[in-house]
Design a protein around this motif. Structure first.
Motif, mmCIF file in Angstrom:
data_model
loop_
_atom_site.group_PDB
_atom_site.id
_atom_site.type_symbol
_atom_site.label_atom_id
_atom_site.label_comp_id
_atom_site.label_asym_id
_atom_site.label_seq_id
_atom_site.Cartn_x
_atom_site.Cartn_y
_atom_site.Cartn_z
ATOM 1 N N GLY A 15 -19.549 0.391 18.258
ATOM 2 C CA GLY A 15 -18.756 0.000 17.108
ATOM 3 C C GLY A 15 -17.561 0.903 16.874
ATOM 4 O O GLY A 15 -17.272 1.811 17.667
ATOM 5 N N SER A 16 -16.877 0.650 15.757
ATOM 6 C CA SER A 16 -15.649 1.390 15.433
ATOM 7 C C SER A 16 -15.669 1.858 13.981
ATOM 8 O O SER A 16 -16.304 1.237 13.117
ATOM 9 N N ARG A 18 -12.694 3.996 11.191
ATOM 10 C CA ARG A 18 -11.415 4.676 11.025
ATOM 11 C C ARG A 18 -11.537 5.693 9.912
ATOM 12 O O ARG A 18 -11.829 5.343 8.764
ATOM 13 N N ARG A 66 -11.019 6.735 23.789
ATOM 14 C CA ARG A 66 -11.805 6.006 22.776
ATOM 15 C C ARG A 66 -11.274 6.237 21.370
ATOM 16 O O ARG A 66 -11.348 5.345 20.530
ATOM 17 N N PHE A 67 -10.762 7.420 21.117
ATOM 18 C CA PHE A 67 -10.248 7.770 19.789
ATOM 19 C C PHE A 67 -8.727 7.809 19.825
ATOM 20 O O PHE A 67 -8.120 8.129 20.852
ATOM 21 N N GLN A 81 -8.787 6.746 14.487
ATOM 22 C CA GLN A 81 -9.423 5.498 14.867
ATOM 23 C C GLN A 81 -10.420 5.791 15.969
ATOM 24 O O GLN A 81 -10.045 6.320 17.017
ATOM 25 N N MET A 82 -11.677 5.450 15.725
ATOM 26 C CA MET A 82 -12.747 5.752 16.672
ATOM 27 C C MET A 82 -13.352 4.446 17.167
ATOM 28 O O MET A 82 -13.932 3.693 16.370
ATOM 29 N N ASN A 83 -13.195 4.180 18.438
ATOM 30 C CA ASN A 83 -13.727 2.977 19.064
ATOM 31 C C ASN A 83 -14.804 3.334 20.081
ATOM 32 O O ASN A 83 -14.911 4.484 20.500
ATOM 33 N N SER A 84 -15.575 2.344 20.468
ATOM 34 C CA SER A 84 -16.631 2.541 21.473
ATOM 35 C C SER A 84 -17.486 3.752 21.139
ATOM 36 O O SER A 84 -17.759 4.599 22.001
ATOM 37 N N LEU A 85 -17.910 3.819 19.905
ATOM 38 C CA LEU A 85 -18.659 4.982 19.452
ATOM 39 C C LEU A 85 -19.993 5.105 20.167
ATOM 40 O O LEU A 85 -20.634 4.097 20.517
#
Length: 123
Positions: A15-16, A18, A66-67, A81-85
Motif C-alpha cells: 500500500g501507500s 503520504r 519507492r519513496f 510519498q511512500m509506495n509499495s510499502l
C-alpha cells in the motif's frame, strides 16, 4: 521553529501513505528538510532529504524507487510519498530541518525535529 508531522497510519504491505510535515514559527524556505525513521529497538536512520528549492533529493537505498520527497515552500510543508510499502518500513517517521545548509543524510546536521508519526505496515 516547530515541525508538525502527520499522515501516518496502518496500511497493508504494498500500500501507500503520504506523510506531511508543516513548519511554523521562524521558518525559512532556504534550508534543507529531511525525513528519518526509527523502528522499535533500532537506531534512528536517514530516509530522505530535499534541498530548499527541491532541485536536489537524496534517498536511503532501502527506499529508493519507492519513496518520493517533495516540498511546497508556499505552505512551509515537506511531503514523503511512500509506495509499495513493506513491513520493514514500520517505524516512527520524523521530519527535520536545518537552520542553514544543503541536503544532508546525517542526523546531527539537523537542528529542528518534529514529534514523529507512526507508520505500521502489516504483512
Amino acid at each position: 521553529v516547530q515541525l508538525q508531522a502527520s499522515g501516518g497510519g496502518l496500511v497493508q504491505a504494498g500500500g501507500s501513505l503520504r506523510l506531511s510535515c508543516q513548519a511554523s514559527g521562524r521558518t525559512s524556505s532556504a534550508n534543507a528538510m529531511g525525513w528519518f525513521r526509527q523502528a522499535p529497538g533500532k537506531e534512528r536512520e536517514f530516509v530522505s532529504t530535499i534541498s530548499w528549492n527541491g532541485g536536489t533529493t537524496l534517498y536511503a537505498n532501502s527506499v529508493k524507487g519507492r519513496f518520493s520527497i517533495s516540498r511546497d515552500n508556499a505552505k512551509n510543508t515537506v511531503y514523503l510519498q511512500m509506495n509499495s510499502l513493506k513491513p520493514e518500513d514500520t517505524a516512527v517517521y520524523y521530519c527535520a530541518t536545518r537552520r542553514v545548509g544543503a541536503v544532508a543524510n546525517l542526523e546531527s546536521a539537523y537542528d529542528y525535529w518534529g514529534q514523529g508519526t507512526q507508520v505500521t505496515v502489516s504483512s
